[in-house]
Design a protein around this motif. Structure first.
Motif, PDB file in Angstrom:
ATOM      1  N   THR A 392       0.931  -1.314   0.129  1.00  0.00           N
ATOM      2  CA  THR A 392      -0.015   0.016   0.141  1.00  0.00           C
ATOM      3  C   THR A 392       0.790   1.194  -0.001  1.00  0.00           C
ATOM      4  OG1 THR A 392       0.100   0.201   2.427  1.00  0.00           O
ATOM      5  CG2 THR A 392      -1.703  -1.188   1.370  1.00  0.00           C
ATOM      6  N   ASP A 393       0.098   2.302  -0.268  1.00  0.00           N
ATOM      7  CA  ASP A 393       0.888   3.683  -0.282  1.00  0.00           C
ATOM      8  C   ASP A 393       1.746   3.907   1.028  1.00  0.00           C
ATOM      9  OD1 ASP A 393      -0.150   4.467  -2.644  1.00  0.00           O
ATOM     10  OD2 ASP A 393      -1.491   6.030  -1.789  1.00  0.00           O
ATOM     11  N   GLU A 394       1.030   3.443   2.423  1.00  0.00           N
ATOM     12  CA  GLU A 394       1.565   3.548   3.542  1.00  0.00           C
ATOM     13  C   GLU A 394       2.713   2.880   3.605  1.00  0.00           C
ATOM     14  OE1 GLU A 394      -2.349   5.116   3.200  1.00  0.00           O
ATOM     15  OE2 GLU A 394      -1.761   3.195   2.949  1.00  0.00           O
ATOM     16  N   ILE A 395       2.866   1.540   3.177  1.00  0.00           N
ATOM     17  CA  ILE A 395       3.823   0.474   3.413  1.00  0.00           C
ATOM     18  C   ILE A 395       5.271   1.257   2.640  1.00  0.00           C
ATOM     19  CG2 ILE A 395       4.925  -1.508   2.807  1.00  0.00           C
ATOM     20  CD1 ILE A 395       3.200  -1.807   5.002  1.00  0.00           C
ATOM     21  N   GLN A 396       4.885   1.625   1.317  1.00  0.00           N
ATOM     22  CA  GLN A 396       5.830   2.307   0.503  1.00  0.00           C
ATOM     23  C   GLN A 396       6.582   3.615   1.371  1.00  0.00           C
ATOM     24  OE1 GLN A 396       6.585   0.466  -1.775  1.00  0.00           O
ATOM     25  NE2 GLN A 396       4.419  -0.570  -1.833  1.00  0.00           N
TER      26      GLN A 396
END
Length: 408
Positions: A392-396
């Motif tokens: 996800t965006d957050e993991i990136q």
């Protein structure tokens, strides 16, 4: 996977002649082989209501069309051309693979997504196949004769995959597999699934150790509900494993090391998604430019209004930047580097870029952008799902922060 590259360590943004020939050949292939299949299906392949069964599953004729394109592409040498030559690939560079994925995405011909191997096709993890696995799974996948799926995500575990609940326990000479996977792309149609399961507890093997990949065949698992996510309707499903007994020759790679194996190829997957996002973005911007130069309002082309032209200009700038990051990541992979932070930057930036562009293009087209017979809402849906898959965006952002020294 490091590729043979020019000894000159410098970066060139020019397209190599060999790559240019490949891209031209792909164009010819799409025109001569893919377009006729799409034309025969007509709206069945472009209208979700016509190409799906009442339960959401793709119709048989659509599934067969996907399979036919894959087989034809494999015969032409495109489908898995980034894979090693010793398993039937062409061992093309990561830069060529990036450019090819972007090129196919920009073509936007129905069914063209099957020209290059996606989640259903062979990836470097499958190249670890040994013995009978090579003839039974790897080579048919390379030829586009069999498709696969990557079983990692679970109903309660997405980005935190090491905490998966799926287990495989040794019982004599066999492994006994139990668990449930969800949001598994191509699961309803796969000839086999590569399933990740914990085989040793975290307290013994560590957070990322103790996970093994197993090859599991369709008669050994049950397909649950189809996960009809927007942008991937009829493609993903829940998969149940109930006391599935697997012999030792179903272990792909080494026991307890599958997570490390998968992570070593993570950069490639993010480069593929980045390339696809940039290709879609450029196609959308081309369509928006055509529309802005022809649609009139208040006696002028709407492109003369900054509310429209600035949306296109910002999109061009961001797509250009995302493409530059993509080429840098691919170049790093060719040098044998993992490109951890760089591929996360690419994945986050490129997918958010195409999301913003798709939304702006819908807005530029007004009511036409919302119409079913136009492709713009479909692209918006596809753009949205790309911000979730492959991290996800957050993991990136977490990865980027950590790689640049922030204590997360």
């Amino acid at each position: 996977m490091a590729k043979s590259v020019d000894s000159n360590p410098g970066v060139s943004f020019g397209v190599a002649q060999e790559t240019e020939l490949i891209l031209q050949s792909i164009d010819d292939f799409i025109e001569q082989e893919v377009q006729p299949i799409a034309d025969d299906l007509g709206e069945t392949v472009t209208n979700p209501r016509l190409g799906h069964e009442p339960n959401g599953r793709l119709t048989d004729e659509v599934v067969e069309a996907h399979q036919e394109v894959r087989r034809k592409s494999a015969e032409a040498g495109f489908y898995a051309m980034n894979m090693p030559t010793d398993v039937g690939g062409e061992d093309v560079s990561a830069i060529t693979w990036y450019r090819a994925n972007k090129h196919v995405a920009k073509s936007d011909v129905p069914l063209s997504t099957n020209v290059l191997a996606g989640p259903e096709g062979p990836k470097p993890l499958l190249a670890q196949a040994e013995g009978e696995q090579v003839e039974k799974y790897l080579k048919p996948a390379m030829r586009g004769e069999k498709s696969t799926a990557f079983g990692q995500t679970e109903p309660g575990v997405g980005s935190d995959s090491p905490n998966m609940e799926t287990r495989a326990e040794k019982d004599g000479d066999e492994w006994v597999l139990n668990g449930t996977k969800q949001w598994i792309t191509n699961a309803p149609y796969a000839d086999f699934i590569q399933v990740f399961a914990r085989t040793s507890p975290q307290e013994e093997a560590g957070r990322h150790g103790g996970i093994t990949c197993f090859i599991v065949e369709p008669d050994e698992y049950d397909i649950g509900s189809l996960n009809n996510a927007v942008g991937a309707e009829g493609v993903q499903a829940e998969v149940h494993f109930d006391d599935v007994r697997l012999s030792e020759d179903r272990v792909l790679g080494n026991v307890d090391s599958a997570f490390y194996d998968a992570m070593s190829f993570l950069g490639l997957g993010r480069v593929e998604i980045g390339a696809t996002a940039v290709g879609h973005a450029e196609w959308l911007l081309d369509k928006a430019t055509e529309y802005a130069n022809s649609r009139e309002a208040f006696d002028e082309n709407i492109g003369k209004y900054q509310a429209v032209s600035h949306k296109i200009a910002r999109g061009r700038a961001n797509a250009f930047a995302a493409d530059t990051v993509g080429l840098k990541c691919a170049w790093m992979l060719d040098q044998g580097e993992q490109a951890i932070s760089e591929s996360s930057i690419l994945k986050w930036f490129a997918t958010n870029t195409v999301w913003d562009i798709a939304d702006d293009v819908v807005q530029i087209h007004g009511a036409n952008g919302l119409a079913e017979e136009n492709p713009y809402m479909h692209h918006l849906h596809r753009a949205r799902i790309q911000r979730i898959v492959e991290g996800t965006d957050e993991i990136q952002l977490n990865t980027i922060a950590k790689q640049y020294g922030v204590e997360t």
